[in-house]
Scaffold this active site. Structure first.
Site, short mmCIF file in Angstrom:
data_model
loop_
_atom_site.label_atom_id
_atom_site.label_comp_id
_atom_site.label_asym_id
_atom_site.label_seq_id
_atom_site.Cartn_x
_atom_site.Cartn_y
_atom_site.Cartn_z
N HIS A 95 0.82 -1.21 0.00
CA HIS A 95 0.00 0.00 0.00
C HIS A 95 0.86 1.26 0.00
O HIS A 95 0.43 2.30 -0.51
CB HIS A 95 -0.95 -0.01 1.19
CG HIS A 95 -2.15 -0.88 0.97
ND1 HIS A 95 -3.39 -0.61 1.48
CD2 HIS A 95 -2.29 -2.02 0.26
CE1 HIS A 95 -4.24 -1.56 1.11
NE2 HIS A 95 -3.59 -2.43 0.38
N HIS A 274 -1.54 -12.38 -2.54
CA HIS A 274 -2.62 -13.07 -1.83
C HIS A 274 -2.30 -14.53 -1.53
O HIS A 274 -3.16 -15.28 -1.08
CB HIS A 274 -3.94 -12.89 -2.58
CG HIS A 274 -4.44 -11.48 -2.49
ND1 HIS A 274 -5.55 -11.02 -3.13
CD2 HIS A 274 -3.95 -10.41 -1.79
CE1 HIS A 274 -5.73 -9.74 -2.85
NE2 HIS A 274 -4.77 -9.34 -2.04
C1 HEM Z 1 -5.01 -8.22 1.96
C2 HEM Z 1 -7.44 -6.32 -1.73
C3 HEM Z 1 -3.51 -6.61 -4.51
C4 HEM Z 1 -1.01 -8.20 -0.70
C5 HEM Z 1 -5.97 -7.64 1.20
C6 HEM Z 1 -7.26 -7.29 1.68
C7 HEM Z 1 -7.95 -6.74 0.66
C8 HEM Z 1 -7.09 -6.76 -0.49
C9 HEM Z 1 -9.35 -6.21 0.68
C10 HEM Z 1 -7.74 -7.48 3.09
C11 HEM Z 1 -7.35 -6.39 4.02
C12 HEM Z 1 -7.77 -6.73 5.40
O1 HEM Z 1 -8.98 -6.81 5.64
O2 HEM Z 1 -6.91 -6.95 6.26
C13 HEM Z 1 -6.60 -6.31 -2.83
C14 HEM Z 1 -6.99 -5.93 -4.15
C15 HEM Z 1 -5.90 -6.01 -4.95
C16 HEM Z 1 -4.81 -6.46 -4.10
C17 HEM Z 1 -8.39 -5.50 -4.56
C18 HEM Z 1 -5.78 -5.74 -6.42
C19 HEM Z 1 -6.64 -6.19 -7.29
C20 HEM Z 1 -2.48 -6.98 -3.67
C21 HEM Z 1 -1.09 -6.95 -4.04
C22 HEM Z 1 -0.40 -7.38 -2.96
C23 HEM Z 1 -1.35 -7.69 -1.93
C24 HEM Z 1 -0.56 -6.48 -5.40
C25 HEM Z 1 1.08 -7.54 -2.81
C26 HEM Z 1 1.89 -7.86 -3.77
C27 HEM Z 1 -1.92 -8.45 0.30
C28 HEM Z 1 -1.59 -9.13 1.54
C29 HEM Z 1 -2.74 -9.15 2.30
C30 HEM Z 1 -3.75 -8.47 1.52
C31 HEM Z 1 -0.24 -9.72 1.91
C32 HEM Z 1 -2.93 -9.79 3.67
C33 HEM Z 1 -2.79 -8.78 4.77
C34 HEM Z 1 -2.94 -9.42 6.12
O3 HEM Z 1 -2.86 -10.63 6.26
O4 HEM Z 1 -3.10 -8.66 7.10
N1 HEM Z 1 -5.90 -7.30 -0.13
N2 HEM Z 1 -5.29 -6.62 -2.83
N3 HEM Z 1 -2.60 -7.40 -2.39
N4 HEM Z 1 -3.22 -8.08 0.32
FE1 HEM Z 1 -4.27 -7.42 -1.28
#
Ligand code: HEM
Length: 743
Positions: A95, A274
């Site tokens: 982010h 993810h």
């Molecule tokens: C978590 C959306 C792309 C890494 C999340 C969460 C959402 C989200 C809604 C949950 C947040 C929460 O409630 O804690 C998206 C969308 C993306 C996207 C819509 C693009 C289409 C990415 C990218 C990365 C990433 C590019 C890294 C390369 C992560 C990680 C988590 C996460 C590691 C887990 C966080 C945790 O466990 O606390 N994402 N994300 N995301 N996202 Fe994404």
């Protein structure tokens, strides 16, 4: 109680410095020139600090070992999911970097702007305040030697590494900002968020889009890259939360494209990211407290207070979607794609938050352990934006390649992560530390290496003579040098004169550069006949120095314009044409250029775009005024027209431009309905003396710019002007010289 005032109200304080209403509340359309001085040295407690020396003195291995140790050490005030802070730190780093947009180079991880509003309070950044607070002990230990911006990205790398993922490298060197960015355009509809009930409104789309997904004219306003306000890229629930994966894919392609990512990189990033962690949706959004910027004082900078249970662990509420993507959320493996493609998924609404999310239809699909409750197993989860990777044919094809070849997936994600987190750092020479990847990447706008000698003074003199003898006008020489340098933008440190890319596609073909072709040919002749080894890039800049010295001399002031050789010439192979196309100007007030289509595509005035460019060049208001007034009398209009050239001595570095814009001998009249062009008429005779654009009259109409113009128009202004012009000219020519300057 003051004597003579009523003790029960006569001394009520109605306002203090900065209390509303302030200037921009009274006059919302005013050009906020003072923004050019935001985040300046006065705001920076480290202005004299040598960050490069301090950062490179750190033992990076030791620092990384400490971060890794911390990642698996849970603290009571915010216990880690699965006993590992890794996933939440990857999200923090993503982010931080993911606000980057290529149109103006703004956003990105480079200045740790995630600490400040509005970004710190975006709904999408929910609970990243906890992530930053968790790593404060490490920041505290290393103090000023480790910027927040570097620490956030390094922590993301460490998190990936402890979960079995091979990162490509890490370059330090990001300098923190010290105040909120109050000027970047993030799009309409921010925010009525003092009321938590408006969270939904925050993530709704605004007039930033034209058309609907699937329409031929579906387009996102420039320079935006996020589909919704207060999100980093796209809404996980699909456009307008419509739960449609096909529509979501359309948004993903547009928004990740604006982040300068191609389809392969986009899939690698989403599927790679993810593979880790989980989404959090255990409490209805309307119960969650205000974001950091407007949280109560006793929250001490934290936001989103969660009233359920202790407000964390199994009660955590961040986005509203609940669940993990894989059975092993703290391990790098291919199970995200295996499960996405191995099962059919059905849409449902999270019963607590109402968010649209997906679960496998097949009851035999693997389960995933609860992040906190021992022994509890949960359904796997996908978001609409994850299902998008399966339904879009191109994304699907890439996913299938990754499914068949986990090493390919790993390599592509690793490279894309490096790009994501370093994209806004500019030339590789800005990267610090022992983990900088050896490979040059095309997105770094690479330059050939040069470690030869600098030109000797005698060689510079000879070259100057040769340039003068080449029969190119002062005006054309100055125009060409300026055109080479003006592509620089301080946001992502791209562009600039080094590399000599003015002579390469796409720049040589831009309409605004039409005047430079013949000059470059003449300079190439000089290069070919020179005894000294000199790059075309250096010759272009030296031509500018010669021109400015001549023009100053003609105005009666003798100056030496500084020149630092050592520039190199890039090749076509080192130039990503599509990525450079983003540097083409829409408006460049310095060269009195406005793209013909501009007024129909833009909602902003040319002078706002002009100031945008001045800001990207890192200019102060006085520098902006001096540079423009000088370019005008040097005759630096892109089309050679006389618009704004308020002098009959073109090529003389006079103060004529300033004298005209401050003079009452003239009156100024609109000549078109839109108010884009003006005539300057002699007040006595009524006859027209000059033509002008908005980008000329700005310097007499805007009070702050006029105040500076008055300095140069004053009877004692000539010498000061020439010196100020030379100083800003040199600053522009050197803006991209990270090979010789720090920062
Ligand atoms: C978590 C959306 C792309 C890494 C999340 C969460 C959402 C989200 C809604 C949950 C947040 C929460 O409630 O804690 C998206 C969308 C993306 C996207 C819509 C693009 C289409 C990415 C990218 C990365 C990433 C590019 C890294 C390369 C992560 C990680 C988590 C996460 C590691 C887990 C966080 C945790 O466990 O606390 N994402 N994300 N995301 N996202 Fe994404």
């Amino acid at each position: 109680v003051l004597e003579g005032t009523c003790p029960f109200g006569g001394n009520t304080i109605g306002g203090a410095y900065t209390s509303k209403p302030t200037l921009s509340d009274w006059y919302p359309d005013r050009l906020r020139v003072e923004q050019l001085h935001r985040d300046g040295p006065a705001a920076n407690p480290l202005r004299d600090f040598d960050y490069e020396a301090a950062f490179t003195a750190i033992d990076l291995d030791e620092l990384k070992a400490e971060i890794k140790q911390f990642l698996t050490t849970s603290v009571d005030w915010w216990p880690s999911d699965y006993g590992n802070y890794g996933p939440q730190m990857i999200r923090m780093a993503w982010h931080a970097a993911g606000t980057y947009r290529i149109a103006d180079g703004r956003g990105g991880a480079g200045q740790a702007l995630q600490r400040f509003a509005p970004i710190n309070s975006w709904w999408d950044n929910g609970n990243t305040d906890k992530s930053r607070r968790l790593i404060w002990p490490i920041k505290k230990k290393y103090g000023s030697s480790l910027s927040w911006a570097d620490l956030m990205i390094l922590t993301g790398n460490c998190a990936l590494e402890i979960m079995g993922f091979p990162t490509t490298g890490f370059g330090g060197g990001r300098r923190d900002s010290w105040e909120a960015d109050d000027a970047t355009y993030w799009g309409a509809e921010w925010i009525e968020n003092s009321n938590p009930e408006s969270f939904d409104a925050m993530v709704m789309r605004s007039d930033r889009w034209t058309g609907e997904p699937g329409d031929a004219d579906y387009e996102l306003q420039q320079p935006l890259a996020a589909s919704h306000q207060a999100l980093i890229y796209v809404n996980p629930e699909g456009p307008n939360e419509n739960g449609n994966p096909g529509d979501s894919a359309v948004d993903i392609r547009i928004t990740f494209g604006r982040m300068a990512m191609n389809d392969m990189e986009t899939v690698a990033l989403i599927a790679g990211g993810h593979a880790f962690g989980k989404s959090h949706g255990k409490v209805a959004a309307d119960k969650i407290g205000a974001p950091p910027e407007i949280a109560p004082m006793e929250a001490m900078g934290l936001g989103w207070k969660n009233p359920e249970g202790p407000g964390f662990a199994e009660y955590t509420m961040t986005n509203g979607i609940e669940g993990a993507w894989t059975p092993n959320p703290t391990q790098w493996d291919n199970s995200y794609l295996e499960n996405l493609f191995g099962f059919e998924w059905e849409k449902f609404h999270n019963p607590i938050t109402g968010a649209t999310q997906w679960k496998p239809i097949d009851p035999t699909a693997p389960k995933t352990p609860d992040a906190h409750i021992e022994g509890q197993m949960n359904d796997l989860m996908m978001m609409t934006s994850d299902i998008a990777l399966k339904v879009d044919p191109v994304y699907r094809d890439i996913c299938e390649q990754f499914l068949a070849d986990f090493d390919l997936f790993t390599r592509e994600f690793s490279k894309a992560w490096y790009k994501l987190t370093h994209r806004d750092m500019g030339p590789k020479s800005r990267y610090l530390g022992p983990e900088v990847a050896a490979e040059d990447f095309i997105w770094q706008d690479p330059l050939p290496s040069y470690d030869g000698p600098r030109l000797a003074d005698a060689e510079v003199s000879t070259l100057k003579q040769a340039i003068l003898a080449a029969g190119v006008s002062v005006s054309d020489l100055a125009y060409t040098a300026f055109s080479a340098a003006v592509t620089y933008r301080d946001s992502d440190k791209r562009g600039g004169a080094n590399g000599g890319r003015l002579a390469l596609a796409p720049q040589k073909d831009w309409k605004v550069n039409a005047r430079t072709g013949e000059v470059i040919s003449a300079l190439k002749q000089v290069q070919a006949t020179s005894a000294a080894q000199v790059s075309l890039a250096d010759l272009i800049v030296l031509g500018g120095c010669v021109a400015v010295e001549q023009a100053a001399q003609a105005a009666g002031v003798t100056v030496a314009v500084p020149f630092t050789s050592g520039r190199v010439d890039a090749t076509d192979e080192q130039t990503d044409v599509a990525q450079f196309e983003w540097l083409a100007p829409v408006v460049d007030g310095f060269r009195n250029f406005v793209l013909p289509e501009f007024s129909s595509i833009s909602r902003v005035a040319p002078e706002e775009m002009f100031m945008d460019k001045a800001a990207l060049l890192g200019l102060s208001a006085p520098q902006w005024v001096a540079l423009t007034g000088g370019l005008r009398v040097l005759g630096c209009n892109h089309d050679g027209s006389s618009t704004g050239i308020f002098t009959d001595r073109v090529g003389v570095l006079s103060t004529d431009f300033f004298e005209t814009v401050t003079s009452m001998d003239y009156e100024w009249a609109k000549v078109d309905d839109e108010g884009l062009s003006f005539a300057i008429n002699d007040r006595a005779t009524g006859s027209k003396v000059y033509d002008a654009s908005r980008n000329d009259l700005l310097f007499g109409s805007n009070q702050q710019l006029r105040a500076v113009a008055e300095v140069y128009a004053g009877s004692d202004g000539q010498e000061r002007f020439v010196h100020d012009f030379v100083e800003v000219w040199d600053a522009i020519m050197m803006a991209d010289r990270y090979d010789v300057k720090k920062g």
